[in-house]
Scaffold this motif. Structure first.
Motif, PDB file in Angstrom:
ATOM      1  N   ILE A  63       0.928  -1.147   0.017  1.00  0.00           N
ATOM      2  CA  ILE A  63      -0.028  -0.156   0.033  1.00  0.00           C
ATOM      3  C   ILE A  63       0.959   1.213  -0.042  1.00  0.00           C
ATOM      4  CG2 ILE A  63      -1.746   1.283   1.503  1.00  0.00           C
ATOM      5  CD1 ILE A  63      -2.983  -1.093   2.384  1.00  0.00           C
ATOM      6  N   GLU A  64       1.880   1.179   0.883  1.00  0.00           N
ATOM      7  CA  GLU A  64       2.805   2.371   0.839  1.00  0.00           C
ATOM      8  C   GLU A  64       3.331   2.635  -0.433  1.00  0.00           C
ATOM      9  OE1 GLU A  64       5.342   1.548   4.352  1.00  0.00           O
ATOM     10  OE2 GLU A  64       3.738   2.312   5.726  1.00  0.00           O
TER      11      GLU A  64
ATOM     12  N   LEU B 205      -6.120  -2.963  20.519  1.00  0.00           N
ATOM     13  CA  LEU B 205      -5.695  -2.180  18.999  1.00  0.00           C
ATOM     14  C   LEU B 205      -4.235  -3.056  18.810  1.00  0.00           C
ATOM     15  CD1 LEU B 205      -7.044  -0.381  17.239  1.00  0.00           C
ATOM     16  CD2 LEU B 205      -5.451   1.617  17.962  1.00  0.00           C
ATOM     17  N   ILE B 206      -4.492  -3.922  17.990  1.00  0.00           N
ATOM     18  CA  ILE B 206      -3.066  -4.428  17.616  1.00  0.00           C
ATOM     19  C   ILE B 206      -2.585  -3.764  16.149  1.00  0.00           C
ATOM     20  CG2 ILE B 206      -3.578  -6.575  18.664  1.00  0.00           C
ATOM     21  CD1 ILE B 206      -4.156  -7.833  15.954  1.00  0.00           C
ATOM     22  N   TYR B 207      -1.431  -3.568  16.286  1.00  0.00           N
ATOM     23  CA  TYR B 207      -0.740  -2.908  15.137  1.00  0.00           C
ATOM     24  C   TYR B 207      -1.125  -1.456  14.723  1.00  0.00           C
ATOM     25  CZ  TYR B 207       0.111  -7.980  14.270  1.00  0.00           C
ATOM     26  OH  TYR B 207       0.498  -9.320  14.046  1.00  0.00           O
ATOM     27  N   GLY B 208      -1.904  -1.069  16.021  1.00  0.00           N
ATOM     28  CA  GLY B 208      -2.340   0.357  15.647  1.00  0.00           C
ATOM     29  C   GLY B 208      -1.345   1.495  15.381  1.00  0.00           C
ATOM     30  N   GLU B 209      -0.144   1.335  16.143  1.00  0.00           N
ATOM     31  CA  GLU B 209       0.890   2.204  16.014  1.00  0.00           C
ATOM     32  C   GLU B 209       1.428   2.333  14.487  1.00  0.00           C
ATOM     33  OE1 GLU B 209       3.993   1.525  18.914  1.00  0.00           O
ATOM     34  OE2 GLU B 209       2.735   2.145  20.618  1.00  0.00           O
TER      35      GLU B 209
ATOM     36  N   ALA C  19       1.710   5.288   9.527  1.00  0.00           N
ATOM     37  CA  ALA C  19       1.323   5.342   7.984  1.00  0.00           C
ATOM     38  C   ALA C  19       0.658   6.656   7.704  1.00  0.00           C
ATOM     39  CB  ALA C  19       0.791   3.975   7.266  1.00  0.00           C
ATOM     40  N   ALA C  20      -0.536   7.132   8.612  1.00  0.00           N
ATOM     41  CA  ALA C  20      -1.298   8.187   8.198  1.00  0.00           C
ATOM     42  C   ALA C  20      -0.466   9.377   8.353  1.00  0.00           C
ATOM     43  CB  ALA C  20      -2.277   7.896   9.222  1.00  0.00           C
ATOM     44  N   THR C  21       0.520   9.330   9.115  1.00  0.00           N
ATOM     45  CA  THR C  21       1.542  10.589   9.398  1.00  0.00           C
ATOM     46  C   THR C  21       2.324  10.839   8.158  1.00  0.00           C
ATOM     47  OG1 THR C  21       3.049   9.470  10.541  1.00  0.00           O
ATOM     48  CG2 THR C  21       1.325  10.326  11.873  1.00  0.00           C
ATOM     49  N   ARG C  22       2.852   9.718   7.427  1.00  0.00           N
ATOM     50  CA  ARG C  22       3.691   9.953   6.380  1.00  0.00           C
ATOM     51  C   ARG C  22       2.973   9.943   5.092  1.00  0.00           C
ATOM     52  NH1 ARG C  22       6.473   5.133   5.649  1.00  0.00           N
ATOM     53  NH2 ARG C  22       5.542   4.099   7.293  1.00  0.00           N
ATOM     54  N   TYR C  23       1.762   9.523   4.796  1.00  0.00           N
ATOM     55  CA  TYR C  23       1.218   9.542   3.600  1.00  0.00           C
ATOM     56  C   TYR C  23      -0.249  10.276   3.656  1.00  0.00           C
ATOM     57  CZ  TYR C  23       4.536   5.755   2.598  1.00  0.00           C
ATOM     58  OH  TYR C  23       5.739   5.238   2.439  1.00  0.00           O
TER      59      TYR C  23
ATOM     60  N   PHE D 185      -3.444   8.160   3.063  1.00  0.00           N
ATOM     61  CA  PHE D 185      -3.754   7.256   4.031  1.00  0.00           C
ATOM     62  C   PHE D 185      -4.565   7.633   5.301  1.00  0.00           C
ATOM     63  CE2 PHE D 185      -3.047   4.010   7.387  1.00  0.00           C
ATOM     64  CZ  PHE D 185      -3.303   2.761   6.846  1.00  0.00           C
ATOM     65  N   ARG D 186      -5.821   7.131   5.487  1.00  0.00           N
ATOM     66  CA  ARG D 186      -6.185   7.585   6.891  1.00  0.00           C
ATOM     67  C   ARG D 186      -6.554   6.163   7.786  1.00  0.00           C
ATOM     68  NH1 ARG D 186     -10.740  12.034   7.112  1.00  0.00           N
ATOM     69  NH2 ARG D 186     -11.885  10.301   5.660  1.00  0.00           N
ATOM     70  N   PHE D 187      -6.444   6.334   9.100  1.00  0.00           N
ATOM     71  CA  PHE D 187      -6.766   5.217  10.199  1.00  0.00           C
ATOM     72  C   PHE D 187      -7.872   5.738  10.861  1.00  0.00           C
ATOM     73  CE2 PHE D 187      -5.280   3.123  14.139  1.00  0.00           C
ATOM     74  CZ  PHE D 187      -6.140   1.966  13.778  1.00  0.00           C
ATOM     75  N   HIS D 188      -8.706   4.987  11.249  1.00  0.00           N
ATOM     76  CA  HIS D 188      -9.806   5.085  12.201  1.00  0.00           C
ATOM     77  C   HIS D 188      -9.870   3.974  13.092  1.00  0.00           C
ATOM     78  CE1 HIS D 188     -11.277   8.080   9.112  1.00  0.00           C
ATOM     79  NE2 HIS D 188     -10.900   6.998   8.303  1.00  0.00           N
ATOM     80  N   ALA D 189      -9.869   4.185  14.373  1.00  0.00           N
ATOM     81  CA  ALA D 189      -9.868   3.229  15.610  1.00  0.00           C
ATOM     82  C   ALA D 189     -11.411   3.428  16.106  1.00  0.00           C
ATOM     83  CB  ALA D 189      -8.841   3.356  16.530  1.00  0.00           C
ATOM     84  N   CYS D 190     -12.261   2.250  16.031  1.00  0.00           N
ATOM     85  CA  CYS D 190     -13.595   2.409  16.628  1.00  0.00           C
ATOM     86  C   CYS D 190     -13.599   1.360  17.905  1.00  0.00           C
ATOM     87  CB  CYS D 190     -14.716   1.945  15.685  1.00  0.00           C
ATOM     88  SG  CYS D 190     -14.573   3.163  14.142  1.00  0.00           S
TER      89      CYS D 190
END
Length: 249
Positions: free
Chosen positions: A134-135, A158-162, A167-171, A174-179
């Motif tokens: 993806i990157e 929240l596994i692998y959340g970091e 990735a969201a800060t570098r691209y 790309f956006r990440f949402h944790a619910c």
């Protein structure tokens, strides 16, 4: 065609969350373990004098799959579960048998305008495996957009959340949402919100002509989410699904 079963050895075992482990296996003959990000393998293991089989998505973030010699998967404890009993008590050096890869939850050769990647619990594993590719695609195509939506009960799960946050800060694409369905952190970050993954669907403004949807995790969520998108004119080929079945047998 029946996939051959290869003897594998547990190389590493580590905790990802209070009730979730990541296990790393290598083939006994040290051969390459080939797969496409998003695919899964079946593992045969002994349990009470019988041989049981469970399937797990590859979770390893591997930049060079042609030289990959490890298979990693994430497993969450199921009360009285045969797989939980075996894998949570396994130690490095223990043996099992592996077949695969299987499954079509993979990225297509040509990207849509946007990917909607939806997962609950360890159902986020295939998306973690997809991250290097993806990157690479985000670097090659600045118009590409990726929304990764992960649902768990609380922040501790929240596994692998970091990695997704990074990735969201570098691209930009790309956006990440944790619910979180049960417990929010005391000071939520911008990517965190209360509720199940379904609370975000309308907000993402899905477009059946431009988006491709991937759904992985709890079977009930997969069915409900898949039906939601199909009812909004998404064709079946644009909604890829993988169910994680939980069993005590």
């Amino acid at each position: 065609m029946v996939s051959p079963r290869h003897p594998v050895i547990l190389k590493q075992k580590k905790a990802l969350a209070p009730n979730t482990l990541e296990l790393t296996y290598v083939r006994e003959d040290e051969a390459v373990i080939s797969y496409l990000p998003g695919q899964f393998f079946s593992l045969d293991f002994p349990h009470q004098g019988e041989e049981k089989t469970r399937s797990y998505s590859a979770a390893g973030r591997v930049p060079d799959l042609k030289n990959n010699r490890e298979f990693r998967f994430a497993i969450t404890a199921v009360p009285n579960g045969a797989a939980s009993d075996y894998f949570f008590n396994a130690t490095p050096g223990d043996r099992a048998k592996m077949s695969g890869p299987f499954g079509a939850l993979i990225l297509p050769p040509v990207d849509p305008h946007r990917y909607l990647l939806i997962g609950t619990g360890t159902g986020v594993a295939p998306y973690r495996a997809m991250l290097p590719e993806i990157e690479r695609r985000l670097r090659a195509n600045t118009a590409l957009r990726v929304e990764l939506v992960m649902g768990v009960r609380n922040p501790q799960e929240l596994i692998y959340g970091e990695e997704f946050v990074e990735a969201a800060t570098r691209y930009m694409g790309f956006r990440f949402h944790a619910c979180y369905s049960r417990q929010m952190p005391a000071t939520p970050q911008a990517h965190e919100q209360a509720g199940r993954v379904q609370v975000l669907f309308e907000t993402l403004e899905p477009n059946p002509e431009q988006d491709m949807v991937y759904i992985c995790g709890n079977p009930d969520m997969v069915e409900e989410a898949g039906s939601w998108f199909l009812a909004r004119d998404f064709s079946p080929r644009r909604v890829k699904r993988e169910k994680y079945k939980f069993s005590t047998l």
